[in-house]
Write a protein that holds these residues in place. Structure first.
Motif, mmCIF file in Angstrom:
data_model
loop_
_atom_site.group_PDB
_atom_site.id
_atom_site.type_symbol
_atom_site.label_atom_id
_atom_site.label_comp_id
_atom_site.label_asym_id
_atom_site.label_seq_id
_atom_site.Cartn_x
_atom_site.Cartn_y
_atom_site.Cartn_z
ATOM 1 N N TYR A 1 0.832 -1.207 0.000
ATOM 2 C CA TYR A 1 0.000 0.000 0.000
ATOM 3 C C TYR A 1 0.869 1.260 0.000
ATOM 4 N N LYS A 2 1.932 1.244 0.779
ATOM 5 C CA LYS A 2 2.810 2.419 0.823
ATOM 6 C C LYS A 2 3.452 2.671 -0.532
ATOM 7 N N SER A 3 3.806 1.612 -1.248
ATOM 8 C CA SER A 3 4.398 1.776 -2.579
ATOM 9 C C SER A 3 3.374 2.372 -3.550
ATOM 10 N N ILE A 4 2.094 2.057 -3.349
ATOM 11 C CA ILE A 4 1.032 2.635 -4.176
ATOM 12 C C ILE A 4 0.907 4.129 -3.893
ATOM 13 N N ILE A 5 0.921 4.491 -2.610
ATOM 14 C CA ILE A 5 0.838 5.898 -2.223
ATOM 15 C C ILE A 5 2.029 6.678 -2.786
ATOM 16 N N ASN A 6 3.193 6.028 -2.811
ATOM 17 C CA ASN A 6 4.406 6.672 -3.340
ATOM 18 C C ASN A 6 4.484 6.631 -4.864
ATOM 19 N N ARG A 7 3.441 6.058 -5.492
ATOM 20 C CA ARG A 7 3.306 5.982 -6.956
ATOM 21 C C ARG A 7 4.438 5.211 -7.615
ATOM 22 N N ASP A 8 4.919 4.193 -6.913
ATOM 23 C CA ASP A 8 5.950 3.320 -7.473
ATOM 24 C C ASP A 8 5.231 2.226 -8.266
ATOM 25 N N LYS A 9 4.861 2.547 -9.497
ATOM 26 C CA LYS A 9 3.983 1.673 -10.277
ATOM 27 C C LYS A 9 4.607 0.311 -10.573
ATOM 28 N N ASP A 10 5.887 0.297 -10.877
ATOM 29 C CA ASP A 10 6.534 -0.972 -11.230
ATOM 30 C C ASP A 10 6.543 -1.933 -10.044
ATOM 31 N N PHE A 11 6.994 -1.454 -8.885
ATOM 32 C CA PHE A 11 7.035 -2.312 -7.700
ATOM 33 C C PHE A 11 5.623 -2.714 -7.287
ATOM 34 N N ALA A 12 4.695 -1.767 -7.327
ATOM 35 C CA ALA A 12 3.311 -2.054 -6.926
ATOM 36 C C ALA A 12 2.701 -3.131 -7.813
ATOM 37 N N ALA A 13 2.976 -3.073 -9.114
ATOM 38 C CA ALA A 13 2.431 -4.073 -10.045
ATOM 39 C C ALA A 13 3.046 -5.447 -9.792
ATOM 40 N N LYS A 14 4.347 -5.475 -9.541
ATOM 41 C CA LYS A 14 5.040 -6.746 -9.259
ATOM 42 C C LYS A 14 4.499 -7.379 -7.972
ATOM 43 N N GLU A 15 4.341 -6.565 -6.925
ATOM 44 C CA GLU A 15 3.804 -7.062 -5.655
ATOM 45 C C GLU A 15 2.373 -7.557 -5.809
ATOM 46 N N TYR A 16 1.603 -6.856 -6.618
ATOM 47 C CA TYR A 16 0.203 -7.235 -6.825
ATOM 48 C C TYR A 16 0.117 -8.656 -7.374
ATOM 49 N N GLU A 17 0.920 -8.934 -8.382
ATOM 50 C CA GLU A 17 0.893 -10.271 -8.986
ATOM 51 C C GLU A 17 1.346 -11.332 -7.994
ATOM 52 N N GLU A 18 2.377 -11.027 -7.193
ATOM 53 C CA GLU A 18 2.871 -12.004 -6.219
ATOM 54 C C GLU A 18 1.876 -12.225 -5.089
ATOM 55 N N LEU A 19 1.290 -11.139 -4.591
ATOM 56 C CA LEU A 19 0.339 -11.253 -3.483
ATOM 57 C C LEU A 19 -0.912 -12.012 -3.892
ATOM 58 N N LYS A 20 -1.332 -11.844 -5.137
ATOM 59 C CA LYS A 20 -2.503 -12.586 -5.616
ATOM 60 C C LYS A 20 -2.281 -14.085 -5.503
ATOM 61 N N GLY A 21 -1.027 -14.485 -5.689
ATOM 62 C CA GLY A 21 -0.721 -15.919 -5.661
ATOM 63 C C GLY A 21 -0.529 -16.492 -4.273
ATOM 64 N N ILE A 22 -0.210 -15.655 -3.281
ATOM 65 C CA ILE A 22 0.103 -16.188 -1.954
ATOM 66 C C ILE A 22 -0.904 -15.817 -0.872
ATOM 67 N N ILE A 23 -1.837 -14.922 -1.199
ATOM 68 C CA ILE A 23 -2.786 -14.520 -0.169
ATOM 69 C C ILE A 23 -3.621 -15.715 0.267
ATOM 70 N N ASN A 24 -3.757 -15.889 1.547
ATOM 71 C CA ASN A 24 -4.483 -17.033 2.106
ATOM 72 C C ASN A 24 -5.978 -16.748 2.068
ATOM 73 N N GLN A 25 -6.699 -17.506 1.247
ATOM 74 C CA GLN A 25 -8.136 -17.293 1.106
ATOM 75 C C GLN A 25 -8.897 -17.602 2.391
ATOM 76 N N LYS A 26 -8.249 -18.299 3.319
ATOM 77 C CA LYS A 26 -8.927 -18.630 4.579
ATOM 78 C C LYS A 26 -8.509 -17.704 5.715
ATOM 79 N N ASP A 27 -7.707 -16.698 5.383
ATOM 80 C CA ASP A 27 -7.348 -15.668 6.363
ATOM 81 C C ASP A 27 -8.160 -14.432 6.003
ATOM 82 N N SER A 28 -9.324 -14.296 6.628
ATOM 83 C CA SER A 28 -10.271 -13.257 6.225
ATOM 84 C C SER A 28 -9.698 -11.859 6.385
#
Length: 421
Positions: A73-100
């Protein structure tokens, strides 16, 4: 997240009704009380409900994931688009669907990620999804939701709605613990929205609050952005010297950081400052420099500067150069994935004016589309300008009743500006 909130969260996520979840276990009314944390059911009932939802009884929170989400989120606020996009793809793959809890934070920051990339359609869809969970949003999540909804409204030129939501978010600052940069970002957002609404005194107050924090944490780029906003406010209140001082200070910071976007912003506002002082040669010089810096940046900002340049050339009766920039603007607008109604109206209006095509078609366009659009969005500066143009058109055609009507619209818009200042 409390167990009742978790059950509601996953039921909604799985598109299950209360009847479907409760069937054969408990009554719907009892499930409603559980979801609203109005009662504490037995472990047996909770186990059966969780089993039907295919979730564990206890939330599997992982603190490292939460920290990573906050860093994203902080990288998004800082408008670091490249890092934010890379993190987005990685987080989508590791986020625990059972951790609400993690999943809800991910969904919330995903909304802000879409706004960073100006993907308004995806952002609106995400807001609609998150609206389903408003009964379980509290604390910082509710704050973020209000703040991000405000930004979405701002990007759609709904400035009054944006301002109201930002102010509601501000009301939650005291009851939550945020880092200072988050507080400053909210103050800057309120200031920026106030500026679009011509609330000059409010803009100055919040800009100075944001600036104080950014200077304290040595965030020079955001400090410079605050100086630009101060410059705009000083321009509007006729304090030319203060405005120029703020912008020249920003220019030095932009040079030291070699920040292309900031340089583009500074030159645009210097152009506007000289335009207000009827120094068209200097205004055109700075607008042109701004476009050079904005050639590889945000197309919306580039269009804003091109429009300012068109108006300046129109002011000095250099219609050929103005038309050249209008045609470039049309080319940019056609290449965009999203529709930018405001700029389509700006450039089409000046296309008519520059080609002296003031016909019935022009009249209907101004009367039925342009003026209602800027009135609806409370964009009083443009409403005043375009209403006066239409009033003058009617005056030349000896249609004095209509001319008088639109001169009143223009004057009312100007009064609104002065009232807000």
């Amino acid at each position: 997240m409390k167990i009742g909130e978790r059950i509601r969260f996953y039921r909604l996520q799985q598109n299950k009704t209360q009847e479907e979840l409760a069937s054969g276990i408990i009554s719907v009314s009892y499930l409603s009380k559980i979801e609203n944390n109005q009662c504490l059911p037995s472990v047996e009932v909770l186990t059966l409900l969780c089993s039907r939802l295919n979730i564990s009884l206890h939330d599997g929170e992982e603190s490292n994931i939460h920290e990573r989400l906050k860093d994203w989120y902080k990288s998004i606020i800082n408008r670091d688009k490249d890092f934010a996009a890379k993190e987005y793809e990685e987080l989508k793959g590791i986020i625990n669907q059972k951790d609400s809890t993690s999943l809800l934070y991910f969904m919330m920051f995903e909304l802000r990620f879409h706004l960073l990339n100006r993907n308004i359609h995806s952002a609106v869809t995400q807001i609609e999804r998150l609206q389903e969970y408003t009964t379980i949003l509290s604390g910082d999540l509710l704050y973020y939701f209000l703040k991000f909804q405000a930004l979405c409204a701002y990007l759609q030129n709904q400035f009054t709605d944006a301002y109201e939501k930002y102010k509601k978010a501000e009301g939650l600052l005291a009851s939550n613990v945020f880092e200072k940069w988050e507080e400053a970002d909210l103050y800057y957002s309120i200031a920026l929205t106030s500026s679009r609404l011509w609330k000059v005194s409010i803009c100055l107050r919040y800009t100075n609050q944001a600036l104080g924090i950014y200077q304290a944490i040595y965030d020079f780029k955001r400090s410079a952005e605050c100086q630009v906003l101060l410059g705009i406010s000083y321009q509007r209140s006729g304090e030319w010297k203060k405005a120029e001082e703020s912008l020249l200070l920003t220019s030095k910071i932009a040079d030291s950081l070699n920040d292309i976007n900031l340089k583009g912003m500074v030159h645009h506002n210097l152009g506007y400052l000289f335009s207000l002082q009827e120094k068209s040669d200097l205004a055109i010089e700075h607008y042109t420099k701004s476009i050079e810096y904005r050639n590889h940046g945000d197309d919306t900002r580039k269009l804003h500067t091109i429009f300012s340049l068109v108006m300046e050339y129109y002011k000095v009766n250099d219609f050929d150069k103005a038309l050249t920039w209008v045609h470039l603007a049309f080319t940019i607008l056609e290449s965009l994935d999203q529709k930018l109604t405001e700029y389509e109206y700006h450039f089409k209006t000046y296309y008519y004016l520059l080609n002296r095509c003031e016909s019935e078609e022009f009249e209907n366009f101004m009367k039925d589309e342009v003026i209602p659009y800027f009135a609806e969005h409370n964009m009083y500066e443009y409403l005043a300008t375009y209403a006066e143009i239409l009033a003058t058109y009617y005056e030349k055609a000896y249609r004095y009743k209509l001319s008088s009507q639109y001169f009143r619209v223009s004057n009312d818009a100007l009064r609104n500006i002065y009232k807000l200042v």
